[in-house]
Design an enzyme around this catalytic site. Structure first.
Site, mmCIF file in Angstrom:
data_model
loop_
_atom_site.group_PDB
_atom_site.id
_atom_site.type_symbol
_atom_site.label_atom_id
_atom_site.label_comp_id
_atom_site.label_asym_id
_atom_site.label_seq_id
_atom_site.Cartn_x
_atom_site.Cartn_y
_atom_site.Cartn_z
ATOM 1 C CD GLU A 91 42.136 36.907 43.815
ATOM 2 O OE1 GLU A 91 40.991 37.382 43.706
ATOM 3 O OE2 GLU A 91 43.133 37.369 43.234
ATOM 4 C CG HIS A 92 39.323 35.273 38.016
ATOM 5 N ND1 HIS A 92 40.163 35.713 37.028
ATOM 6 C CD2 HIS A 92 38.294 34.665 37.375
ATOM 7 C CE1 HIS A 92 39.667 35.402 35.848
ATOM 8 N NE2 HIS A 92 38.540 34.755 36.033
ATOM 9 C CB SER A 93 41.635 40.138 41.365
ATOM 10 O OG SER A 93 42.459 39.765 42.451
#
Length: 545
Positions: free
Chosen positions: A471-473
């Site tokens: 997941e990037h955030s």
């Protein structure tokens, strides 16, 4: 009230209950672990707060001052008299021995000097690190200015920094000039606009710069003085968390292992060993034993994102998602998924040791056998096994379903177990033959395998190869890449596999403590909820496959 009705209507106790268990021993063990954890947290906080100085500097200063107090040499008599004059200002009971007065005064002077030295070194290092000239010079032909700067940085920096030691010394992100920003914006828009549109944009830019732009720029300057990076919170909120598009392919990214080479062809062996190395990397982060990365062996970079690499979940909300990180006290298990069935597996044994690779392999074998029996006996429906497809929906749709069907009872408990896990390990049925096939499996799989909200999903293929979906955030890719590189490098430089591709046993001095068998997460899915899951599967397979 719904949770209360569920609680009284059906007993829901997980874990094993042991008769005759010594509760006093358990309480002592818990107190001991808590005390040790508090000690190391306090120690790390002090070390991080005082870096680039160290407590050794404090000891040396106090020793020197005390020696000057007690030295009767003529060469230091002037300094000694001055120090004793300071000691006279300290109010102590009459009859206090001279040496006690000297020790107390030496401690006060040493601490004061230490605090001043600490702040001075931190600010000098911050000023030095604000220099950007090295970015534009070739490493092999640097100017004398840059070389002198590098020497000064080395002299001011401390030694043996822990993970977050350099954070206080990093320079704040500078606020760019408003006029320069507007000029760059207009220049970048030239290829995309006509001459008449460029004139209009120029007029709007001048109006903005002379009007509200100046006011906003002042607010930006003010914020930059209060936070290390004035962009971080806004970027996380408005670029990531407010986005309503699905995470799959739009936000999450993937990483592969060593291309076509694999140290073993056994899926369970590769999974067990990689899980063990990931847990070791997490322990380095928790204990702050991982040294910060530096550029050119001189310039430290920010390591703040490493804290959320593990045990983090992105919770869907109707308008703004929430990132939640679980403390290592709460997050002590991993989730292993096989054919859509999720199992909670303790990462630690009764001695607070990680399970060894061989132990993890035996746990995985147990999971595969139990899941096959559950599928054969139709204990778990296909809808329940397709649950991950919900995380591939647009965020507002997934948030509504999560709130309606996963907010009470067993589903809420199992969802909490999944979300609080250190990471998710997926035993895939696929055996990709090319890098493109592997990339597709890692970025979206079949649309109903990866729990996209989780900070880290590690996918293990039938042929022994593996990769990750992140997941990037919560962090940029280099941070997760560092973790993955650590695991992949360990497989090469250390012998973790036998010649026939099995788990290498640990040393004879290692004795695994008691551990529990995995716990299956069995979702409650009614027909209405099942229809929602089927819709999510169709959406995912239509969009991503």
């Amino acid at each position: 009230m719904a949770e209360a009705r569920v609680a009284v209507s059906e007993l829901n106790v997980t874990g094993n209950l042991e008769e005759g268990r010594n509760s006093w021993k358990d309480m002592y063990s818990a107190l001991r672990k808590s005390s040790i954890r508090s000690y190391y947290k306090t120690r790390n906080s002090i070390r991080n707060g005082t870096w680039p100085t160290s407590t050794n500097n404090l000891t040396v200063v106090i020793g020197i001052v005390l020696a000057l107090f007690l030295n009767d040499s003529e060469a230091t008599s002037t300094v000694s008299q001055f120090l004793w004059s300071i000691a006279d200002y300290i109010t102590l009971p009459q009859g206090t021995p001279k040496w006690i007065r000297a020790v107390i005064t030496s401690g006060g002077i040493g601490v004061s000097f230490f605090l001043v030295l600490m702040k001075v070194r931190q600010y000098i290092l911050r000023i030095l690190l604000a220099y950007r000239g090295w970015l534009y010079e070739n490493l092999k032909s640097q100017s004398w200015k840059t070389l002198s700067w590098g020497i000064c940085v080395r002299m001011v920096s401390g030694y043996q920094p822990s993970l977050y030691s350099c954070q206080r010394s990093l320079p704040r992100l500078p606020v760019p000039n408003l006029h320069s920003t507007m000029e760059k914006l207009l220049e970048s828009l030239k290829p995309l606009t006509s001459n008449s549109e460029q004139v209009e944009l120029r007029e709007e830019a001048d109006k903005f710069e002379k009007g509200v732009g100046n006011k906003l720029q002042r607010f930006l300057y003010l914020k930059s003085w209060w936070v290390p990076n004035y962009v971080t919170d806004w970027w996380e909120k408005y670029v990531y968390l407010t986005s309503r598009t699905p995470l799959a392919i739009n936000s999450n990214y993937y990483g592969m292992d060593q291309s076509y080479w694999s140290p073993t062809k056994d899926q369970t062996v590769r999974a067990a060993t990689t899980i063990y190395h990931l847990l070791k990397f997490k322990r380095l982060i928790d204990r702050e034993e991982l040294q910060p990365l530096v550029l050119r062996h001189t310039i430290p970079i920010c390591m703040a994102q490493y804290e959320r690499l593990f045990s983090t979940i992105r919770i869907p909300k109707e308008e703004l998602d929430e990132l939640y990180h679980f403390d290592s006290i709460e997050s002590r298990h991993i989730i292993i998924q096989y054919k859509g069935i999720y199992y909670s597996v303790d990462a630690y044994d009764s001695k607070n040791q990680f399970l060894s690779p061989a132990t993890f392999q035996s746990q995985i074998h147990w999971i595969i056998k139990d899941a096959e029996e559950a599928i054969a006996n139709e204990i778990i429906s296909e809808s329940a096994r397709n649950m991950p497809a919900l995380t591939a929906l647009p965020r507002n749709e997934w948030a509504e379903i999560r709130k309606q069907y996963l907010g009470v009872g067993k589903n809420k408990h199992f969802l909490s177990t999944l979300e609080s896990a250190i990471f998710v390990a997926i035993l895939s049925e696929a055996s990709p033959k090319t890098l493109s096939e592997k990339g597709k499996q890692l970025i979206h799989s079949n649309g109903k395998t990866i729990w996209f909200d989780k900070s880290l999903n590690v996918i293990f293929f039938k042929n022994g190869e593996c990769g990750l979906n992140a997941e990037h955030s919560l962090a940029d890719a280099p941070a997760m890449g560092h973790c993955w590189e650590y695991c992949m490098t360990k497989e090469i430089i250390e012998k973790w596999y036998t010649d026939d591709g099995q788990c290498m046993p640990l040393s004879k001095t290692f004795h695994q403590g008691k551990y529990r068998l995995p716990s299956r997460l069995t979702w409650e899915v009614n027909s209405e909820f099942g229809a929602k899951i089927e819709y999510a599967v169709q959406f995912a397979q239509k969009v991503y496959i």
